[in-house]
Design a protein around this motif. Structure first.
Motif, short mmCIF file in Angstrom:
data_model
loop_
_atom_site.label_atom_id
_atom_site.label_comp_id
_atom_site.label_asym_id
_atom_site.label_seq_id
_atom_site.Cartn_x
_atom_site.Cartn_y
_atom_site.Cartn_z
N ILE A 168 0.82 -1.07 -0.12
CA ILE A 168 0.25 0.03 0.06
C ILE A 168 0.84 1.16 -0.10
CG2 ILE A 168 -1.80 1.43 1.41
CD1 ILE A 168 -2.80 -1.25 2.26
N MET A 169 1.99 1.18 0.84
CA MET A 169 2.86 2.27 0.87
C MET A 169 3.40 2.61 -0.55
SD MET A 169 4.31 2.05 4.76
CE MET A 169 5.02 3.59 4.78
N LEU A 170 4.01 1.36 -1.11
CA LEU A 170 4.74 1.62 -2.34
C LEU A 170 3.77 2.31 -3.36
CD1 LEU A 170 7.27 0.85 -4.06
CD2 LEU A 170 6.38 -1.44 -4.28
N PHE A 171 2.61 2.09 -3.49
CA PHE A 171 1.92 2.69 -4.47
C PHE A 171 0.92 3.95 -3.86
CE2 PHE A 171 2.33 -1.80 -5.80
CZ PHE A 171 2.94 -1.70 -6.93
N THR A 172 1.02 4.41 -2.77
CA THR A 172 0.07 5.36 -2.44
C THR A 172 0.89 6.49 -1.97
OG1 THR A 172 -0.24 4.50 -0.18
CG2 THR A 172 -1.89 3.84 -2.03
N GLU A 173 2.25 6.20 -1.63
CA GLU A 173 3.07 7.30 -1.07
C GLU A 173 3.79 8.06 -1.68
OE1 GLU A 173 2.43 8.53 2.19
OE2 GLU A 173 0.90 7.23 2.79
N PRO A 174 4.07 9.26 -2.36
CA PRO A 174 4.53 9.78 -3.05
C PRO A 174 5.98 10.00 -2.97
CG PRO A 174 2.62 11.31 -3.03
CD PRO A 174 2.81 9.99 -1.80
N ILE A 175 6.39 10.04 -1.67
CA ILE A 175 7.89 10.16 -1.20
C ILE A 175 8.53 8.74 -1.25
CG2 ILE A 175 9.42 10.24 0.83
CD1 ILE A 175 7.56 12.45 1.83
N ILE A 176 7.76 7.57 -1.18
CA ILE A 176 8.39 6.34 -1.24
C ILE A 176 8.60 5.90 -2.75
CG2 ILE A 176 8.07 3.75 -0.98
CD1 ILE A 176 6.85 4.84 1.75
N ILE A 177 7.40 6.18 -3.41
CA ILE A 177 7.44 6.01 -5.12
C ILE A 177 8.75 6.87 -5.61
CG2 ILE A 177 6.18 6.36 -7.06
CD1 ILE A 177 3.60 6.28 -5.38
N CYS A 178 8.68 8.01 -5.41
CA CYS A 178 9.92 8.69 -6.20
C CYS A 178 11.21 8.28 -5.62
CB CYS A 178 9.58 10.26 -6.05
SG CYS A 178 8.16 10.97 -6.87
N MET A 179 11.41 8.21 -4.43
CA MET A 179 12.71 7.85 -3.73
C MET A 179 13.19 6.39 -4.11
SD MET A 179 14.22 10.37 -2.09
CE MET A 179 13.75 12.11 -1.96
N THR A 180 12.05 5.44 -4.22
CA THR A 180 12.29 3.99 -4.50
C THR A 180 12.79 4.37 -6.03
OG1 THR A 180 10.82 3.46 -3.09
CG2 THR A 180 11.18 1.89 -5.15
N VAL A 181 12.20 4.77 -6.79
CA VAL A 181 12.42 5.00 -8.27
C VAL A 181 14.11 5.30 -8.57
CG1 VAL A 181 12.23 6.19 -10.67
CG2 VAL A 181 10.20 5.33 -9.29
N TYR A 182 14.42 6.34 -7.80
CA TYR A 182 15.65 6.99 -7.84
C TYR A 182 16.77 5.98 -7.42
CZ TYR A 182 18.91 10.86 -8.19
OH TYR A 182 20.06 11.67 -8.50
N LEU A 183 16.39 5.23 -6.24
CA LEU A 183 17.37 4.18 -5.50
C LEU A 183 17.40 3.06 -6.27
CD1 LEU A 183 16.67 4.86 -1.70
CD2 LEU A 183 18.61 5.87 -3.02
N SER A 184 16.19 2.53 -6.77
CA SER A 184 16.21 1.46 -7.90
C SER A 184 17.12 1.58 -8.98
CB SER A 184 14.82 1.20 -8.38
OG SER A 184 13.95 0.97 -7.26
N PHE A 185 17.15 2.83 -9.51
CA PHE A 185 18.15 2.93 -10.58
C PHE A 185 19.64 2.92 -10.17
CE2 PHE A 185 20.55 6.24 -13.12
CZ PHE A 185 20.43 5.38 -14.43
N VAL A 186 19.83 3.52 -9.09
CA VAL A 186 21.24 3.58 -8.59
C VAL A 186 21.81 2.18 -8.18
CG1 VAL A 186 22.75 4.49 -6.88
CG2 VAL A 186 21.04 5.97 -7.71
N TYR A 187 20.77 1.42 -7.56
CA TYR A 187 20.98 0.12 -7.38
C TYR A 187 21.44 -0.79 -8.34
CZ TYR A 187 20.72 -4.11 -4.15
OH TYR A 187 20.92 -5.18 -3.43
N ALA A 188 20.39 -0.60 -9.42
CA ALA A 188 20.55 -1.16 -10.68
C ALA A 188 21.98 -0.95 -11.48
CB ALA A 188 19.62 -0.92 -11.63
#
Length: 462
Positions: free
Chosen positions: A235-255
Motif C-alpha cells: 500500500i505504501m509503495l503505491f500510495t506514498e509519493p515520497i516512497i514512490i519517487c525515492m524508490t525509483v531513484y534508488l532502484s536506478f542507482v542500485y541497478a
C-alpha cells in the motif's frame, strides 16, 4: 555513566546489525568473481549462470514484504536469527552443485532469507537512536550495503583465479555461519516487544494481572494484524509519493551497481585483457568513493544540525542527495566514453568508479534517512516497500547487461544510463521544496515542519 553505557549499547547494535548487512551484500556479488567457472564445469549457458545473481537479488525484494512487517509484530531479533540461519544453510547446496538447478534454486531461497537485515536494520537503527543522532549510524549501515557488493568481486576474483568457483561458495558459507552468531547475542530493540516482555515479567513477579501494554489492551486478532502488516508495504509503495519517487531513484542507482559487476569485466577483462583477480581489484575504485562519502558524514551531521536548530524535519536529510545527484551522471559519462576504448588509460574508468561510489552513497544515505524520518512509525514497512522494487530492478540487470553493452556498443549503453540519471536528478530538489506539503497529505508520514512543530500522527492504519 548510564548514558555512556546506553551509547555503547547503541553502537554495538549498529555495528552488529550492519555486519549482518555486510554478509548479505557480499553474498550477492561474490559469485561474480568467477561467473564463467560454473558455466564451463556444469556445461550450461552463461545466462543461466548469471541467474545466481538474479535469483539472489530477487529474493532481496520478495523477502522484505513479509519479513519486515513480521519484525514489527514479533521483534527484530527472532527475524534476524531465522533469516541468517536459513541464509547459512542454503548457501551450502550451491557449493556442492553438479547441475544448474542445485546451483540456482538454493540461491533464490538464500536471497529470500538474507533479505531481513537489508530491510530491518533501518528499523533497528530507528529503534535505538534519536532522530538528531541517526545520521552517522545510517551512514554506517548504508556503507556496508554498498561496500559489501564491491568487496564481493574482489574476494571472489582472487578465490576463483587461485582455487576455483566452488571455493567462492565455501568461503561465503563459512563467513555467513560466523555472522549468524551475531544474531544470537544481539538484544531486542523494538519498543512494543520490550514493553510486552516487561509487562509479562511484572505480572509474574507481582501476581497482578493489571500490568498490560497499550497494544495488549487494544489487541487485534492475530490474523488481522498479520494481514495488515503484510499489506502495508504494498500500500505504501503505491500510495506514498515520497516512497514512490525515492524508490525509483534508488532502484536506478542500485541497478547501476549490479550493472557495473558485469560492465567492469567488459571494460577491463574483455577490452583491456586484465586477469580475474586484477579485474576484481578494480572495484576498489568504487570503494574509495564510498569511503570518501562516509568521511563526509560528520559534515552532513553539522549541516543537518544547523538546518534543524528550531526543530527536526525530514527534508533536512536531503542535502547530501542534492549534492550527489549531479555527480552521478558525470561519473557515468566518463565511464561510457573511457571504458569503451583499450587505448584510453585504465585510470580513467577507475576515476569514474570513484565518482560513482561517492555519488551512490551520498544519494542512498540521504534518501534512506529521508524515508525513515518521514515514516518513523512504519520504518521497516517503508524500507520493505523501497527494497522490493529496488531489488527486483537490480535482479534483472544480469539478464540484459552483457547483451546491452555488446549490441548497443559500450559507449552508447553507458551514455543511455547517464542520460537517465540526468532525467531523475531533480527529484531531491523537488522534495526539498515541496516535501512538507506532500507529508501533510499522508496518513502515515510525520507532520514535522521546518521551524518546529508537528501535527498529530495517525498510527496503526493500513
Amino acid at each position: 555513566m548510564r548514558r555512556s553505557n546506553d551509547e555503547a549499547r547503541c553502537r554495538f547494535i549498529t555495528i552488529a546489525a550492519s555486519f549482518l548487512c555486510l554478509a548479505v551484500a557480499i553474498g550477492s556479488s561474490i559469485v561474480t568473481g568467477d561467473i564463467e567457472g560454473p558455466t564451463r564445469e556444469l556445461r550450461i549457458r552463461q545466462v543461466i549462470t548469471n541467474l545466481t545473481v538474479t535469483c539472489f537479488v530477487m529474493g532481496f525484494g520478495i523477502g522484505p514484504l513479509f519479513l519486515a512487517p513480521l519484525s514489527e509484530i514479533f521483534g527484530r531479533k527472532p527475524i534476524y536469527c531465522i533469516s541468517m540461519f536459513f541464509y547459512f544453510i542454503f548457501t551450502l547446496p550451491s557449493a556442492l552443485a553438479h547441475v544448474a538447478g542445485t546451483l540456482i534454486v538454493p540461491r533464490m531461497i538464500a536471497g529470500l532469507a538474507a533479505s531481513a537485515p537489508m530491510c530491518n536494520v533501518g528499523g533497528t537503527i530507528a529503534d535505538v537512536w534519536e532522530t538528531e543522532n541517526r545520521g552517522a549510524p545510517m551512514g554506517i549501515f548504508s556503507g556496508t550495503i554498498f561496500l559489501g557488493p564491491c568487496v564481493g568481486p574482489i574476494i571472489g576474483g582472487w578465490i576463483g583465479q587461485r582455487a576455483g568457483w566452488r571455493w567462492i561458495y565455501w568461503v561465503l558459507f563459512i563467513f555467513v555461519g560466523a555472522t549468524f552468531l551475531f544474531t544470537l547475542v544481539m538484544p531486542e530493540t523494538l519498543a512494543p516487544v520490550l514493553l510486552k516482555k516487561k509487562a509479562a515479567r511484572l505480572r509474574k513477579e507481582t501476581g497482578d494481572p493489571m500490568y498490560r501494554t497499550l497494544e495488549e489492551l487494544e489487541k487485534k486478532p492475530f490474523k488481522e494484524v498479520v494481514v495488515i502488516a503484510l499489506l502495508r508495504p504494498f500500500i505504501m509503495l503505491f500510495t506514498e509519493p515520497i516512497i514512490i519517487c525515492m524508490t525509483v531513484y534508488l532502484s536506478f542507482v542500485y541497478a547501476l551497481l549490479y550493472l557495473l559487476f558485469f560492465a567492469f569485466p567488459i571494460a577491463f577483462a574483455e577490452i583491456r585483457h586484465f586477469s580475474l583477480g586484477i579485474t576484481g581489484t578494480t572495484f576498489v575504485s568504487i570503494m574509495i568513493g564510498i569511503i570518501g562519502a562516509l568521511c563526509l558524514i560528520p559534515v552532513q551531521e553539522m549541516v543537518y544540525k544547523r538546518a534543524t536548530t528550531q526543530g527536526d524535519y525530514p527534508e533536512a536529510r536531503l542535502f547530501p542527495m542534492m549534492f550527489g545527484a549531479p555527480i552521478l551522471p558525470i561519473a557515468l559519462f566518463i565511464f561510457a566514453w573511457t571504458g569503451a576504448y583499450a587505448h584510453v588509460h585504465w585510470i580513467a574508468p577507475l576515476i569514474a568508479g570513484v565518482l560513482f561510489g561517492f555519488a551512490m552513497l551520498a544519494l542512498y544515505v540521504s534518501a534512506n534517512s529521508y524515508i525513515i524520518d518521514s515514516y518513523s512509525a512504519y520504518a521497516a514497512s517503508a524500507i520493505a516497500a523501497k527494497t522490493f522494487l529496488r531489488s527486483e530492478v537490480g535482479a534483472v540487470v544480469p539478464v540484459f547487461v552483457t547483451p546491452m553493452f555488446h549490441n548497443m556498443k559500450f559507449q552508447w549503453a553507458g551514455f543511455l544510463l547517464a542520460m537517465i540519471s540526468v532525467l531523475i536528478a531533480p527529484i531531491p530538489y523537488i522534495f526539498f521544496m515541496y516535501g512538507e506539503r506532500v507529508r501533510r497529505r499522508s496518513k502515515k508520514a510525520t507532520k514535522a515542519v521546518k521551524g518546529g512543530g508537528e501535527g498529530r500522527e495517525k498510527k496503526g492504519e493500513v
